[in-house]
Design a protein around this motif. Structure first.
Motif, PDB file in Angstrom:
ATOM      1  N   GLY A  69      -6.324 -75.531  25.146  1.00 21.33           N
ATOM      2  CA  GLY A  69      -7.217 -76.666  24.821  1.00 21.33           C
ATOM      3  C   GLY A  69      -7.133 -77.268  23.461  1.00 21.33           C
ATOM      4  O   GLY A  69      -6.481 -76.825  22.616  1.00 21.33           O
ATOM      5  N   GLU A  70      -8.091 -78.399  23.301  1.00 19.35           N
ATOM      6  CA  GLU A  70      -8.226 -78.922  21.913  1.00 19.35           C
ATOM      7  C   GLU A  70      -8.749 -77.901  21.256  1.00 19.35           C
ATOM      8  O   GLU A  70      -9.797 -77.362  21.103  1.00 19.35           O
ATOM      9  CB  GLU A  70      -8.859 -80.340  22.074  1.00 19.35           C
ATOM     10  N   LEU A 107     -10.466 -72.074  17.193  1.00 20.59           N
ATOM     11  CA  LEU A 107     -11.473 -72.113  18.358  1.00 20.59           C
ATOM     12  C   LEU A 107     -11.375 -73.165  19.167  1.00 20.59           C
ATOM     13  O   LEU A 107     -11.199 -74.243  18.881  1.00 20.59           O
ATOM     14  CB  LEU A 107     -13.064 -71.898  17.529  1.00 20.59           C
ATOM     15  N   THR A 108     -11.042 -72.817  20.422  1.00 19.86           N
ATOM     16  CA  THR A 108     -11.073 -73.752  21.346  1.00 19.86           C
ATOM     17  C   THR A 108     -11.930 -73.597  22.759  1.00 19.86           C
ATOM     18  O   THR A 108     -12.708 -72.381  22.588  1.00 19.86           O
ATOM     19  CB  THR A 108      -9.411 -73.875  21.989  1.00 19.86           C
ATOM     20  N   ASP A 109     -12.077 -74.357  23.773  1.00 23.32           N
ATOM     21  CA  ASP A 109     -12.788 -74.028  24.818  1.00 23.32           C
ATOM     22  C   ASP A 109     -12.238 -72.842  25.496  1.00 23.32           C
ATOM     23  O   ASP A 109     -13.384 -72.190  26.145  1.00 23.32           O
ATOM     24  CB  ASP A 109     -12.726 -75.461  25.848  1.00 23.32           C
ATOM     25  N   ALA A 110     -11.062 -72.332  25.513  1.00 22.03           N
ATOM     26  CA  ALA A 110     -10.583 -71.185  25.997  1.00 22.03           C
ATOM     27  C   ALA A 110     -10.948 -69.991  25.192  1.00 22.03           C
ATOM     28  O   ALA A 110     -10.968 -69.038  25.690  1.00 22.03           O
ATOM     29  CB  ALA A 110      -9.055 -71.370  26.518  1.00 22.03           C
ATOM     30  N   GLY A 111     -11.219 -69.983  24.001  1.00 20.17           N
ATOM     31  CA  GLY A 111     -11.595 -68.680  23.019  1.00 20.17           C
ATOM     32  C   GLY A 111     -10.986 -69.161  21.447  1.00 20.17           C
ATOM     33  O   GLY A 111     -11.033 -70.318  21.318  1.00 20.17           O
ATOM     34  N   LEU A 112     -10.879 -67.967  21.299  1.00 19.66           N
ATOM     35  CA  LEU A 112     -10.283 -67.832  19.501  1.00 19.66           C
ATOM     36  C   LEU A 112      -8.991 -67.082  19.432  1.00 19.66           C
ATOM     37  O   LEU A 112      -8.854 -66.080  19.860  1.00 19.66           O
ATOM     38  CB  LEU A 112     -11.760 -66.656  18.790  1.00 19.66           C
ATOM     39  N   ASP A 113      -8.445 -68.183  18.987  1.00 18.33           N
ATOM     40  CA  ASP A 113      -6.837 -67.629  18.646  1.00 18.33           C
ATOM     41  C   ASP A 113      -6.788 -67.164  17.402  1.00 18.33           C
ATOM     42  O   ASP A 113      -6.951 -67.822  16.398  1.00 18.33           O
ATOM     43  CB  ASP A 113      -5.673 -68.753  18.987  1.00 18.33           C
ATOM     44  N   VAL A 114      -6.254 -65.980  17.156  1.00 15.03           N
ATOM     45  CA  VAL A 114      -6.165 -65.359  15.872  1.00 15.03           C
ATOM     46  C   VAL A 114      -4.601 -65.207  15.641  1.00 15.03           C
ATOM     47  O   VAL A 114      -4.075 -64.315  16.134  1.00 15.03           O
ATOM     48  CB  VAL A 114      -6.884 -63.846  15.970  1.00 15.03           C
ATOM     49  N   VAL A 115      -4.078 -65.886  14.695  1.00 11.47           N
ATOM     50  CA  VAL A 115      -2.666 -65.957  14.455  1.00 11.47           C
ATOM     51  C   VAL A 115      -2.627 -65.173  12.909  1.00 11.47           C
ATOM     52  O   VAL A 115      -3.278 -65.617  11.898  1.00 11.47           O
ATOM     53  CB  VAL A 115      -2.172 -67.065  14.491  1.00 11.47           C
ATOM     54  N   ARG A 116      -1.714 -64.077  13.147  1.00 14.99           N
ATOM     55  CA  ARG A 116      -1.888 -63.474  11.724  1.00 14.99           C
ATOM     56  C   ARG A 116      -0.263 -63.198  11.289  1.00 14.99           C
ATOM     57  O   ARG A 116       0.630 -62.340  12.094  1.00 14.99           O
ATOM     58  CB  ARG A 116      -2.378 -61.708  12.073  1.00 14.99           C
TER      59      ARG A 116
END
Length: 196
Positions: A69-70, A107-116
């Motif tokens: 999502g956006e 943070l999107t509607d689907a959840g929290l993306d954590v890129v490390r």
């Protein structure tokens, strides 16, 4: 001989040369110190591995869906680690969650993306988000009051707290509001689904 020469000769005989450095003893101390440091490092490493084995029952970290999502919010900063929720010193090291790193949060509607970069990326589904708060510390890192964004989430049968610090601390308030909005939306959806 005059008394002055006798005194001078006596003073000269009393003076001793400086002690010669005992290199064998000094090298022995240095070798002993190096062995002690190596032992402490090895014990710390074994403790880290042991903690990882104790937490091996934790499921694998979810990955981001292709269409998440956006983006509602983005944050650049540091990931300081994860702990058992409410126990800020109980560090979670399984699946790379104990590795500090730079982080890009989305943070999107689907959840929290954590890129490390340099560590394992993971994704926190919106349904797993339990809330967020500002805090001053998490295992191994203590900051000024409110300097750490702590996100609480469910993973398997455990509740976890993950600590993040934005490069711009003023962003933390917007994140608190956005995560609480996602959490309240999920709670409402779950309650309505259970009522049907």
């Amino acid at each position: 001989m005059t008394p002055a020469l006798i005194n001078l000769a006596a003073e000269a005989s009393e003076k001793q040369s400086a002690e010669v450095t005992d290199w064998a003893a000094r090298l022995g101390w240095v070798a002993g110190l190096l062995l002690f440091v190596a032992l402490v490092y090895w014990l710390m490493r074994q403790g880290w591995k042991w903690r990882g084995e104790l937490q091996s029952g934790l499921p694998a970290l979810p990955t981001a869906p292709e269409h998440a999502g956006e983006a509602k919010l983005k944050l650049s900063g540091r990931y300081h680690g994860s702990t058992t929720a409410g126990q800020w010193l109980d560090r979670i090291v399984a699946h790379g969650l104990g590795t500090r790193s730079r982080v890009e949060l989305t943070l999107t509607d689907a959840g929290l993306d954590v890129v490390r970069p340099g560590a394992t990326d993971f994704f926190i589904p919106a349904a797993a988000l339990r809330g967020a708060r500002l805090d001053k510390g998490i295992a191994g890192k203590v900051l000024a009051e409110g300097g750490l964004l702590v996100v609480t989430w469910a993973h398997g049968d455990k509740q976890l707290d993950s600590g993040f610090r934005s490069d711009h601390a003023a962003e933390h308030a917007a994140w608190l509001e956005a995560i609480d909005t996602v959490n309240s939306t999920n709670t409402t959806d779950t309650t309505e689904g259970a009522a049907r």
